[in-house]
Scaffold this active site. Sequence first.
Site, PDB file in Angstrom:
ATOM      1  N   ALA A 135      11.838 -21.070   9.487  1.00 33.45           N
ATOM      2  CA  ALA A 135      10.584 -20.655  10.102  1.00 33.45           C
ATOM      3  C   ALA A 135      10.733 -19.270  10.717  1.00 33.45           C
ATOM      4  O   ALA A 135      11.732 -18.965  11.374  1.00 33.45           O
ATOM      5  CB  ALA A 135      10.169 -21.665  11.170  1.00 33.45           C
TER       6      ALA A 135
ATOM      7  N   THR B 274      13.319  -9.897   2.827  1.00 35.37           N
ATOM      8  CA  THR B 274      13.175  -8.565   2.233  1.00 35.37           C
ATOM      9  C   THR B 274      14.117  -8.350   1.055  1.00 35.37           C
ATOM     10  O   THR B 274      14.000  -7.345   0.353  1.00 35.37           O
ATOM     11  CB  THR B 274      13.448  -7.478   3.280  1.00 35.37           C
ATOM     12  OG1 THR B 274      14.785  -7.636   3.787  1.00 35.37           O
ATOM     13  CG2 THR B 274      12.465  -7.567   4.436  1.00 35.37           C
ATOM     14  N   LYS B 275      15.061  -9.291   0.843  1.00 38.97           N
ATOM     15  CA  LYS B 275      16.009  -9.194  -0.270  1.00 38.97           C
ATOM     16  C   LYS B 275      16.133 -10.553  -0.939  1.00 38.97           C
ATOM     17  O   LYS B 275      15.819 -11.584  -0.339  1.00 38.97           O
ATOM     18  CB  LYS B 275      17.388  -8.734   0.238  1.00 38.97           C
ATOM     19  CG  LYS B 275      17.392  -7.327   0.811  1.00 38.97           C
ATOM     20  CD  LYS B 275      18.782  -6.930   1.277  1.00 38.97           C
ATOM     21  CE  LYS B 275      18.787  -5.509   1.842  1.00 38.97           C
ATOM     22  NZ  LYS B 275      20.126  -5.111   2.338  1.00 38.97           N
TER      23      LYS B 275
ATOM     24  N   HIS C 138       0.841  -1.193   0.000  1.00 32.28           N
ATOM     25  CA  HIS C 138       0.000   0.000   0.000  1.00 32.28           C
ATOM     26  C   HIS C 138       0.883   1.252   0.000  1.00 32.28           C
ATOM     27  O   HIS C 138       1.883   1.332   0.725  1.00 32.28           O
ATOM     28  CB  HIS C 138      -0.890   0.022   1.243  1.00 32.28           C
ATOM     29  CG  HIS C 138      -1.979  -0.992   1.206  1.00 32.28           C
ATOM     30  ND1 HIS C 138      -3.192  -0.789   0.588  1.00 32.28           N
ATOM     31  CD2 HIS C 138      -2.040  -2.259   1.709  1.00 32.28           C
ATOM     32  CE1 HIS C 138      -3.948  -1.853   0.713  1.00 32.28           C
ATOM     33  NE2 HIS C 138      -3.266  -2.767   1.384  1.00 32.28           N
TER      34      HIS C 138
ATOM     35  N   ARG D  30      18.945 -13.433   6.502  1.00 34.80           N
ATOM     36  CA  ARG D  30      20.329 -13.428   6.022  1.00 34.80           C
ATOM     37  C   ARG D  30      20.719 -14.862   5.680  1.00 34.80           C
ATOM     38  O   ARG D  30      20.208 -15.819   6.273  1.00 34.80           O
ATOM     39  CB  ARG D  30      21.281 -12.857   7.076  1.00 34.80           C
ATOM     40  CG  ARG D  30      21.429 -13.718   8.298  1.00 34.80           C
ATOM     41  CD  ARG D  30      22.206 -13.044   9.419  1.00 34.80           C
ATOM     42  NE  ARG D  30      22.552 -13.976  10.483  1.00 34.80           N
ATOM     43  CZ  ARG D  30      21.711 -14.414  11.414  1.00 34.80           C
ATOM     44  NH1 ARG D  30      20.454 -14.012  11.416  1.00 34.80           N
ATOM     45  NH2 ARG D  30      22.115 -15.268  12.342  1.00 34.80           N
TER      46      ARG D  30
END
Length: 205
Positions: free
Chosen positions: A169, A174-175, A122, A189
């Site tokens: 888990a 995010t990358k 959003h 990571r």
Amino acid sequence: MSFSEKIKSNPRLKKFVHWLLIPTNQARPRLWVRLFLNPFYHKKGKGVIIRRWVRMDVVPFNPFSIGSNSVIEDFSTINNGVGEVQIGANALVGLGNVIIGPVKIGNNVILAQNIVASGLNHHYTDVHQPIHKQGVGVAPIVIEDDCWIGANAVITAGVTIGKHSVVAAGAVVTKNIPPYSVAVGNPSRVIKRYDEVQKEWIKTS
């Protein structure tokens, strides 16, 4: 100009057609859409199992496909309202997953329980407007073949998870994750990579 182009170019007509397909302020398409339209627009392979309590918020104006022998377990939600959802063959979408397109899931992928993979974000930057009135942006998520995603993981828009990788888990991805990797944590990571020379998994940290 095609009929679909005429609809897209006319805001009032587009709004009306959208209302015919989906009730106002809802994501689930109308029953007639699910029964009579979607089967002609969406591709489903042989041996596919979609459990009774799966919420299929899929519409005919965006693609949805699922390959042979794949399973979507109960209490999951599949939504292609703003982007294509593609699930490969021999894939497992576990209990309680939320998949919001654009998302491409490869073959032989295992998604455990309560995973969120959303290719939607959003907009929020205008502080004078409610967030729900600012529209959305999309960026495709790609989960390549043979991956295993652990329970409660979150995969954010625009991320690619490389072939035969494992996401632990609770990880928040995010990358991009390279192929043949193990990723953990928030933000995630990489802690292991498969070494082709040594023919074994090597710790990276």
